[in-house]
Structures are given as C-alpha cells and as structure tokens.
Design a protein around this motif. Structure first.
Motif, PDB file in Angstrom:
ATOM      1  N   ALA A  89     -18.856  42.082 -13.564  1.00 16.82           N
ATOM      2  CA  ALA A  89     -19.785  43.199 -13.770  1.00 16.82           C
ATOM      3  C   ALA A  89     -19.079  44.405 -14.372  1.00 16.82           C
ATOM      4  CB  ALA A  89     -20.442  43.576 -12.441  1.00 16.82           C
ATOM      5  N   THR A  90     -17.823  44.623 -13.992  1.00 21.09           N
ATOM      6  CA  THR A  90     -17.053  45.734 -14.548  1.00 21.09           C
ATOM      7  C   THR A  90     -16.813  45.544 -16.036  1.00 21.09           C
ATOM      8  OG1 THR A  90     -15.953  46.105 -12.428  1.00 21.09           O
ATOM      9  CG2 THR A  90     -14.877  46.978 -14.390  1.00 21.09           C
ATOM     10  N   LEU A  91     -16.379  44.355 -16.423  1.00 18.06           N
ATOM     11  CA  LEU A  91     -16.108  44.087 -17.833  1.00 18.06           C
ATOM     12  C   LEU A  91     -17.371  44.169 -18.674  1.00 18.06           C
ATOM     13  CD1 LEU A  91     -13.623  41.095 -17.426  1.00 18.06           C
ATOM     14  CD2 LEU A  91     -13.049  43.447 -18.026  1.00 18.06           C
ATOM     15  N   ALA A  92     -18.503  43.815 -18.081  1.00 17.32           N
ATOM     16  CA  ALA A  92     -19.772  43.865 -18.818  1.00 17.32           C
ATOM     17  C   ALA A  92     -20.403  45.252 -18.785  1.00 17.32           C
ATOM     18  CB  ALA A  92     -20.747  42.841 -18.237  1.00 17.32           C
ATOM     19  N   GLY A  93     -19.933  46.128 -17.901  1.00 12.22           N
ATOM     20  CA  GLY A  93     -20.582  47.426 -17.742  1.00 12.22           C
ATOM     21  C   GLY A  93     -21.972  47.290 -17.150  1.00 12.22           C
ATOM     22  N   PHE A  95     -20.533  53.278 -24.061  1.00 13.56           N
ATOM     23  CA  PHE A  95     -19.722  54.172 -23.242  1.00 13.56           C
ATOM     24  C   PHE A  95     -20.246  54.143 -21.812  1.00 13.56           C
ATOM     25  CE2 PHE A  95     -19.328  55.801 -27.542  1.00 13.56           C
ATOM     26  CZ  PHE A  95     -17.970  55.993 -27.659  1.00 13.56           C
ATOM     27  N   PRO A  96     -19.589  53.425 -20.907  1.00 14.37           N
ATOM     28  CA  PRO A  96     -20.002  53.434 -19.494  1.00 14.37           C
ATOM     29  C   PRO A  96     -19.716  54.792 -18.858  1.00 14.37           C
ATOM     30  CG  PRO A  96     -18.597  51.537 -20.009  1.00 14.37           C
ATOM     31  CD  PRO A  96     -18.486  52.479 -21.149  1.00 14.37           C
ATOM     32  N   ASP A  97     -20.667  55.274 -18.071  1.00 20.97           N
ATOM     33  CA  ASP A  97     -20.528  56.558 -17.388  1.00 20.97           C
ATOM     34  C   ASP A  97     -20.612  56.303 -15.883  1.00 20.97           C
ATOM     35  OD1 ASP A  97     -20.619  59.081 -16.332  1.00 20.97           O
ATOM     36  OD2 ASP A  97     -22.109  59.851 -17.740  1.00 20.97           O
ATOM     37  N   ALA A  98     -19.456  56.391 -15.206  1.00 22.94           N
ATOM     38  CA  ALA A  98     -19.417  56.103 -13.775  1.00 22.94           C
ATOM     39  C   ALA A  98     -20.190  57.131 -12.963  1.00 22.94           C
ATOM     40  CB  ALA A  98     -17.973  56.034 -13.294  1.00 22.94           C
ATOM     41  N   ALA A 115     -14.835  52.063 -17.217  1.00 22.27           N
ATOM     42  CA  ALA A 115     -14.702  52.403 -18.632  1.00 22.27           C
ATOM     43  C   ALA A 115     -13.433  51.802 -19.236  1.00 22.27           C
ATOM     44  CB  ALA A 115     -14.718  53.915 -18.811  1.00 22.27           C
ATOM     45  N   LEU A 116     -12.317  51.893 -18.513  1.00 27.52           N
ATOM     46  CA  LEU A 116     -11.059  51.363 -19.037  1.00 27.52           C
ATOM     47  C   LEU A 116     -11.126  49.852 -19.197  1.00 27.52           C
ATOM     48  CD1 LEU A 116      -8.134  51.789 -19.874  1.00 27.52           C
ATOM     49  CD2 LEU A 116      -7.483  51.682 -17.448  1.00 27.52           C
ATOM     50  N   SER A 117     -11.627  49.151 -18.179  1.00 28.63           N
ATOM     51  CA  SER A 117     -11.751  47.690 -18.271  1.00 28.63           C
ATOM     52  C   SER A 117     -12.701  47.294 -19.386  1.00 28.63           C
ATOM     53  CB  SER A 117     -12.251  47.131 -16.934  1.00 28.63           C
ATOM     54  OG  SER A 117     -11.390  47.464 -15.871  1.00 28.63           O
ATOM     55  N   PHE A 118     -13.827  47.999 -19.482  1.00 35.86           N
ATOM     56  CA  PHE A 118     -14.843  47.728 -20.496  1.00 35.86           C
ATOM     57  C   PHE A 118     -14.241  47.817 -21.895  1.00 35.86           C
ATOM     58  CE2 PHE A 118     -18.156  49.142 -23.391  1.00 35.86           C
ATOM     59  CZ  PHE A 118     -19.257  48.378 -23.056  1.00 35.86           C
ATOM     60  N   TRP A 119     -13.502  48.882 -22.161  1.00 36.07           N
ATOM     61  CA  TRP A 119     -12.966  49.082 -23.499  1.00 36.07           C
ATOM     62  C   TRP A 119     -11.749  48.227 -23.796  1.00 36.07           C
ATOM     63  CZ3 TRP A 119     -14.924  50.597 -27.787  1.00 36.07           C
ATOM     64  CH2 TRP A 119     -16.042  51.432 -27.784  1.00 36.07           C
ATOM     65  N   LEU A 139     -11.354  45.182 -22.851  1.00 35.02           N
ATOM     66  CA  LEU A 139     -11.894  43.885 -23.237  1.00 35.02           C
ATOM     67  C   LEU A 139     -12.414  43.901 -24.659  1.00 35.02           C
ATOM     68  CD1 LEU A 139     -12.741  40.989 -22.545  1.00 35.02           C
ATOM     69  CD2 LEU A 139     -14.876  41.918 -21.635  1.00 35.02           C
ATOM     70  N   ARG A 140     -13.121  44.948 -25.036  1.00 31.57           N
ATOM     71  CA  ARG A 140     -13.726  44.989 -26.373  1.00 31.57           C
ATOM     72  C   ARG A 140     -12.698  45.215 -27.470  1.00 31.57           C
ATOM     73  NH1 ARG A 140     -16.764  45.051 -22.614  1.00 31.57           N
ATOM     74  NH2 ARG A 140     -18.988  44.537 -22.703  1.00 31.57           N
ATOM     75  N   VAL A 141     -11.685  46.000 -27.187  1.00 33.17           N
ATOM     76  CA  VAL A 141     -10.605  46.160 -28.166  1.00 33.17           C
ATOM     77  C   VAL A 141      -9.872  44.836 -28.360  1.00 33.17           C
ATOM     78  CG1 VAL A 141      -8.399  47.299 -28.608  1.00 33.17           C
ATOM     79  CG2 VAL A 141     -10.337  48.628 -27.766  1.00 33.17           C
ATOM     80  N   SER A 142      -9.648  44.121 -27.259  1.00 35.61           N
ATOM     81  CA  SER A 142      -9.003  42.809 -27.351  1.00 35.61           C
ATOM     82  C   SER A 142      -9.850  41.836 -28.161  1.00 35.61           C
ATOM     83  CB  SER A 142      -8.768  42.242 -25.951  1.00 35.61           C
ATOM     84  OG  SER A 142      -7.945  43.087 -25.188  1.00 35.61           O
ATOM     85  N   ALA A 143     -11.150  41.812 -27.890  1.00 37.19           N
ATOM     86  CA  ALA A 143     -12.039  40.901 -28.612  1.00 37.19           C
ATOM     87  C   ALA A 143     -12.100  41.242 -30.095  1.00 37.19           C
ATOM     88  CB  ALA A 143     -13.436  40.951 -27.997  1.00 37.19           C
ATOM     89  N   LEU A 144     -12.144  42.532 -30.415  1.00 37.76           N
ATOM     90  CA  LEU A 144     -12.190  42.939 -31.820  1.00 37.76           C
ATOM     91  C   LEU A 144     -10.900  42.566 -32.541  1.00 37.76           C
ATOM     92  CD1 LEU A 144     -13.753  44.409 -34.040  1.00 37.76           C
ATOM     93  CD2 LEU A 144     -12.724  46.552 -33.252  1.00 37.76           C
ATOM     94  N   LEU A 145      -9.765  42.758 -31.880  1.00 38.26           N
ATOM     95  CA  LEU A 145      -8.485  42.382 -32.485  1.00 38.26           C
ATOM     96  C   LEU A 145      -8.400  40.877 -32.677  1.00 38.26           C
ATOM     97  CD1 LEU A 145      -5.686  43.173 -33.475  1.00 38.26           C
ATOM     98  CD2 LEU A 145      -4.887  43.114 -31.089  1.00 38.26           C
ATOM     99  N   ALA A 146      -8.827  40.105 -31.667  1.00 42.52           N
ATOM    100  CA  ALA A 146      -8.809  38.643 -31.792  1.00 42.52           C
ATOM    101  C   ALA A 146      -9.714  38.179 -32.917  1.00 42.52           C
ATOM    102  CB  ALA A 146      -9.232  38.007 -30.468  1.00 42.52           C
TER     103      ALA A 146
END
Length: 446
Positions: free
Chosen positions: A253-257, A272-275, A315-319, A321-328
């Motif tokens: 759930a954290t990674l998905a926001g 942009f997740p807002d806690a 927010a940190l986990s969310f981003w 993951l997405r930066v990693s996916a975009l780079l991959a």
C-alpha cells in the motif's frame, strides 16, 4: 526534515550498503561474463574473445577489491549503529552471513589468484575452471546474502523466544517466500549494471578509435545480456510485487500510495502523496489496474488505514519505486533500440553513429544506479522495521550523538567519492591506453 540520530544512522547505513551492493553486483556479473569470454575463446579460437577477457578481467579485479573494502564499513556499522540487532536475529543471520563470507574466502584463497595471475602457469583448462569457480563462489555469496535479506522481508521457519529468534526449520528460513524473486532480481540487476558498463566503455573506445575485435565481442555479449535482463527483470519485479502484496501488505500500500481501503484503485504512475491529508495529487494514472499488487481481504483492497502502528515513509517509498521503474524502462528501450540498429550487422558497434555511442557512454552507470535504487526501495519500504512487522529499528539502535553521525557520514561520503573517482579513473585510463598485463613471463610476450 528533523535529522534525528536514528534517521542519520539509517542514511549512513543505507549509503554504505548501497556502495557495497554496487560493486558486488559488478563483480558478480563480470565473473560470469569473463567465463563466457574464456569458453568462447576456447571453442572458436577467435582472438577477439581473448582480448575481451584480458581487458575486463582487470576491471573485475578492481570491482572485487572495492566490494571487499566496502564490506568493512557495513560490518562495522552493524555493530556500532545497530548494536542490539545481532542479539535478536543472530541465530538466523549469523550462520547465513558466515556462509557468505566463507564462500568469498574459499574462492579468494583457492581460485582467484590462479584466475588473475596464473594464466601462463597452468593449463588453459585449469585456468577456465578457476574462472568458473570464482563465478560460482560469488553467486553463492550473493545467494546467502539474498537469503538474509529476503528472510528479513518475509521471515519464516523461526519462532521468537525470550526476545530472540530461534530457528526450527532452516529450509524455510533460506527458501522463504521472497527468496527466489530476491535472488533473481539481484542477479538480473547485476547483469544490467555490468552490461551497460561494458556497452558504455566500448562505445567510449569506439569514439576514440575504430573498435577492435575485443570491443566488438564484448559489446555484442553485453547488448544481448542487457536486452534479456531488461525483459526478465520486468517479469521478476511483477513476481516480487505479488509476494509483497501477500506477505507485506503495508509495504504494498505504501509503494502504491493507497491510503483508504475499498474498491480497486487507479494505478498511479506519477503523483505526490500527502501524508498530512492522506491523499494523492495525481498527475498520471491508469484506471482499473491499481489493485494488481495490493493486499486483499474479504472486504476489498487493503489500504494504509487498515494498519495500525508505524509505517514506511510513503512519499519516499512511492518515488523511489517510480524513479527505479522509469530508469529500468529507459534502459530496456535503449538496449532494444540498440539491438535493432545493429542487428543486421551482427550487432557490430561500428554501425552506430557518434550520437548513439555518446548516449551509451552516458548510460554507463545507469545499471549501477538501478541496483542501488532497487536496494533502497526494498529497505526503505521495510522501515521502520528491520524484520518485517516484528523488530523495530529504534529497538536495536545504539544511541549516538547527531554530531558524531554527521561527521561519520561526511567521512564515509569522502571515502566513497575517492574510491568511485579512482574506479572511473582506471576505466578512462584503460580506454585510453589499454590494459597492462598483470604478470609477464620473463622473455615472453606482453
């Protein structure tokens, strides 16, 4: 952000572990590529494969030394920062880490010297066998480390007795639910990091002079490995996502926001997740597919509101993951397009234009960055726990002054900067001047 001692300790350890993971990955994949170069040289008699081996074995030696050097800060920090950790998980982690160290020690003592210095002193068969044993030893060391890491994510085969984990089934400990995917992602990440490094270095060589047979052989191998590893990594990441959704629903759930439980959410690609408000500012999303890697119960998908207690930084986990996916994704596209551009000429580096070669040079360390980001996603998503939902980092943290931690972070940063600069400097020197033989027989050829 409030830089508490615990947060500074987490930053320091994550940086040190990421540096270790980078050079372990390069050493692991390079050892198997060197074995391939050796076998191809034996089977075909093509001098290009021998030239490729002689060039990259020096780079492998440097990666191996840097990986050994990077182990020391990690081991030191395990005791200095997380003094209570091994007391709680030592019955599990101790033997597994011991086997990892033993694997490296055996290959270093018995085979590494023959691989690096004995090519002219032993038969070609014995030398090839030594290269294989070094590669196998590094793979075994990576497997033991993956077993420790995956067990901390999905612990199995243990019971908590008087505040310490006791093992009742070693098979379940090692082959825990996430072990297979964790090891596969480790190997594929190493393959991507090494293949893009090889493609970048050979492209840089081709910018300076016409590529030789050794550069062509190395580039062709790296390109094929990059394409296959990119495709397989996407499948492995999907498999790991399924495991996370079943055994780590909070992390999923954290990674998905995903804040509020209920119906299937949209898959947020960018946002942009807002806690504070527990909402997302969505920039780009795909509707009807967001539940693919989320935990479920009989009432629907599990959001962060279903779980009490501490949870990872959303927010940190969310981003991450997405930066990693975009780079991959960018690496996969680059490798496939490079394959298409060179396929008709048998993947010859010489057919690529200067701009394309410069693009590959620029992506030389993209695979290494992806390895580091992947470990960050895994470890940050586990926070604030060190063992999933059982041992909190704050419970094993040895109190240290913030000023001391800041000084140590600065010191480690300077050390890693110097080591990284030395590694890049050696690569550039090798590109410009070639490699100097490790040992030369008296009166024999260089």
């Amino acid at each position: 952000m409030d830089m508490t001692p615990l947060l500074l300790a987490e930053i320091q350890f994550l940086a040190s572990f990421s540096f270790l993971a980078l050079f372990m990955a390069l050493a692991l994949a390079l050892s198997w590529m060197l074995l391939f170069f050796k076998v191809r040289a034996r089977l075909t008699g093509d001098a290009g494969w021998t030239a490729a081996y002689r060039f990259w074995v020096r780079i492998f030696a440097l990666c191996f030394v840097l990986a050994l050097a990077a182990c020391l800060p990690v081991l030191v920090q395990l005791g200095s920062l997380w003094g209570g950790l091994m007391d709680k998980i030592g019955n599990v982690a101790g033997p597994l880490l011991g086997y990892a160290v033993l694997s490296v020690f055996v290959l270093k003592s018995c085979f590494l010297g023959v691989m690096l210095f004995g090519q002219r002193r032993v038969s070609d068969t014995v030398h090839t066998l030594s290269v294989f044993m070094v590669a196998l030893g590094l793979l075994l060391a990576a497997a033991w480390m993956a077993a420790v890491h995956s067990w901390m994510q999905t612990p199995d085969g243990v019971a908590m007795v008087d505040g310490r984990y006791q093992v009742y089934d070693w098979f379940q400990v090692i082959f825990n639910p996430s072990f297979g995917w964790s090891l596969l992602l480790t190997v594929l990440g190493a393959a991507l990091a090494t293949s893009f490094l090889i493609m970048g270095v050979t492209a840089l060589q081709a910018l300076r002079r016409p590529p030789g047979d050794g550069e062509r052989c190395a580039f062709k191998t790296a390109l094929i490995v990059a394409v296959l590893a990119s495709l397989l990594q996407a499948l492995a990441a999907s498999g790991m996502g399924d495991v996370i959704s079943r055994y780590q629903p909070v992390k999923a759930a954290t990674l998905a926001g995903y804040w509020h439980s209920g119906d299937e959410p949209e898959l947020i690609l960018l946002g942009f997740p807002d806690a504070s408000t527990q909402t997302n500012r969505v920039l780009l999303a795909v509707h009807g597919t967001g539940g693919r890697w989320l935990g479920r119960d009989d009432k629907g998908y599990l959001g962060l509101d279903k779980f009490t207690g501490p949870r990872p930084p959303v927010a940190l986990s969310f981003w991450l993951l997405r930066v990693s996916a975009l780079l991959a994704l960018s690496m996969g596209v680059a490798s496939v397009l490079t394959l298409l551009r060179t396929f008709r000429r048998r993947m010859d580096l010489a057919v690529l234009g200067s701009r394309w070669r410069k693009m590959l040079v620029g992506m030389s360390f993209s695979g290494g960055l992806l390895v580091m980001l992947g470990w960050c996603v895994s470890l940050v998503g586990l926070l604030p726990y060190v063992v999933n939902r059982s041992i909190n980092l704050s419970d094993v943290f040895r109190p240290t002054a913030s000023s001391t931690l800041l000084l140590s972070i600065a010191g480690y940063a300077a050390l890693y900067a110097v080591l990284s600069a030395a590694f890049v400097g050696m690569l550039l020197h090798a590109v410009r001047y070639g490699v100097v033989p490790v040992r030369k027989t008296a009166g024999g050829p260089a």
